[in-house]
Design an enzyme around this catalytic site. Structure first.
Site, PDB file in Angstrom:
ATOM      1  N   HIS A 106       0.818  -1.219   0.000  1.00  0.00           N
ATOM      2  CA  HIS A 106       0.000   0.000   0.000  1.00  0.00           C
ATOM      3  C   HIS A 106       0.856   1.276   0.000  1.00  0.00           C
ATOM      4  O   HIS A 106       0.361   2.345   0.350  1.00  0.00           O
ATOM      5  CB  HIS A 106      -0.960   0.009   1.201  1.00  0.00           C
ATOM      6  CG  HIS A 106      -2.077  -0.987   1.076  1.00  0.00           C
ATOM      7  ND1 HIS A 106      -2.961  -1.264   2.101  1.00  0.00           N
ATOM      8  CD2 HIS A 106      -2.472  -1.774   0.038  1.00  0.00           C
ATOM      9  CE1 HIS A 106      -3.831  -2.192   1.693  1.00  0.00           C
ATOM     10  NE2 HIS A 106      -3.557  -2.517   0.460  1.00  0.00           N
ATOM     11  N   CYS A 114       5.735  11.049  -8.276  1.00  0.00           N
ATOM     12  CA  CYS A 114       5.301  12.076  -9.226  1.00  0.00           C
ATOM     13  C   CYS A 114       4.084  11.557  -9.983  1.00  0.00           C
ATOM     14  O   CYS A 114       4.155  10.520 -10.654  1.00  0.00           O
ATOM     15  CB  CYS A 114       6.425  12.405 -10.205  1.00  0.00           C
ATOM     16  SG  CYS A 114       5.892  13.588 -11.463  1.00  0.00           S
ATOM     17  N   GLU A 200      -8.954 -10.458  17.897  1.00  0.00           N
ATOM     18  CA  GLU A 200     -10.216 -11.187  17.685  1.00  0.00           C
ATOM     19  C   GLU A 200     -10.147 -11.768  16.283  1.00  0.00           C
ATOM     20  O   GLU A 200      -9.366 -11.277  15.469  1.00  0.00           O
ATOM     21  CB  GLU A 200     -11.401 -10.221  17.808  1.00  0.00           C
ATOM     22  CG  GLU A 200     -11.312  -9.100  16.781  1.00  0.00           C
ATOM     23  CD  GLU A 200     -12.343  -8.000  16.956  1.00  0.00           C
ATOM     24  OE1 GLU A 200     -12.971  -7.929  18.011  1.00  0.00           O
ATOM     25  OE2 GLU A 200     -12.498  -7.234  15.996  1.00  0.00           O
ATOM     26  N   ALA A 216      -0.128  -8.732  19.296  1.00  0.00           N
ATOM     27  CA  ALA A 216       0.971  -9.256  18.479  1.00  0.00           C
ATOM     28  C   ALA A 216       2.308  -9.207  19.218  1.00  0.00           C
ATOM     29  O   ALA A 216       3.164 -10.065  19.017  1.00  0.00           O
ATOM     30  CB  ALA A 216       1.053  -8.462  17.174  1.00  0.00           C
TER      31      ALA A 216
END
Ligand code: APR
Length: 230
Positions: A106, A114, A200, A216
């Site tokens: 991402h 640019c 969860e 984690a």
């Protein structure tokens, strides 16, 4: 050679002080996705978008990796096989922890792009709308972030990794956003053993062979010990 493919999301950086997106009071409760995370939002109000990422870049620059990031770096350095981290996160906490094989599907806060010629360069801590591209000179700098409606980066390489995975681990991601949420299905098709780490079960939690519930920073060091002792 065994191959471990790891997908991480905002949850792994939560304990480093970086907010997740979909928690109560999370980033998407404070900002509208359409305003700050789409090409249309950027076209409408580039300053709002650039400022949003400037704030996140400043936060990430001050953040330190936690025991979860460190455990994954330890795994990469000591596992007798291949370990790759595919992250949806735009922070650089995996790199700060010492991971070397990291794919930022991402994009990354540390990078500028640019919009005219697709040149990339290290983003200054504070970007401004209309900053000039150092390559073509166009006033078209933008944060190098994959917005909704844009194609995530390095998908061919990612699908190659998934097709060869022996183990697929998904950490701190809610399973709301595709294509990442579909990686578990892809890894299963390749015959990988699949494991999820989350507070969860995620939206795609039922597709995993094993789920470790907990933060984690606590569950990952134990898992890495297990894998390295095997
Ligand atoms: N340990 C493990 N999991 C955690 C922790 C923690 N300490 N804290 C939160 N989580 C889990 C939450 O339970 C949730 O399932 O992390 C997940 C975070 O979910 P999201 O906020 O939806 O973040 P993510 O899945 O990374 O979002 C995917 O959406 O808009 C975007 O592009 C952005 O990359 C992002 C994508």
């Amino acid at each position: 050679m065994q191959k471990i493919v790891i997908l991480t999301g905002a949850g792994i950086s939560a304990e480093s002080g970086l907010g997740t997106f979909r928690a109560e009071g999370g980033l998407w409760a404070q900002h509208r996705i359409e305003d700050v995370a789409t090409p249309e939002g950027f076209a409408r109000d580039p300053k709002l978008v650039v400022d949003f990422y400037n704030a996140r870049r400043a936060q990430a620059a001050d953040a330190e990796p936690n025991e979860g990031h460190r455990a994954l770096a330890r795994l990469e350095h000591h596992f007798d096989g291949d370990v790759v981290v595919i992250t949806q996160n735009v922070d650089d906490l995996h790199e700060k922890a010492g991971s070397q094989k990291v794919i930022h599907m991402h994009g990354a806060l540390k990078s500028a792009l640019c919009a005219a010629c697709e040149h990339r360069w290290p983003a200054p801590l504070v970007m401004a709308p209309g900053d000039a591209c150092p390559s073509c000179g166009a006033p078209a700098a933008r944060p190098d972030i994959v917005w909704f409606g844009e194609m995530p980066y390095d998908m061919d390489e990612i699908f190659d990794h998934l097709a060869n995975a022996d183990v697929f681990a998904s950490i701190g991601t809610s399973g709301n956003v595709y294509p990442a949420a579909g990686f578990v299905a892809e890894a299963r098709r390749a015959g990988a053993r699949t494991i999820e780490f989350n507070l969860e079960p995620s939206l795609v939690g039922s597709q995993f062979d094993d789920i470790r519930i907990g933060s984690a920073s606590q569950t990952l060091p134990l898992w890495v010990d297990e894998v390295l002792e095997r």
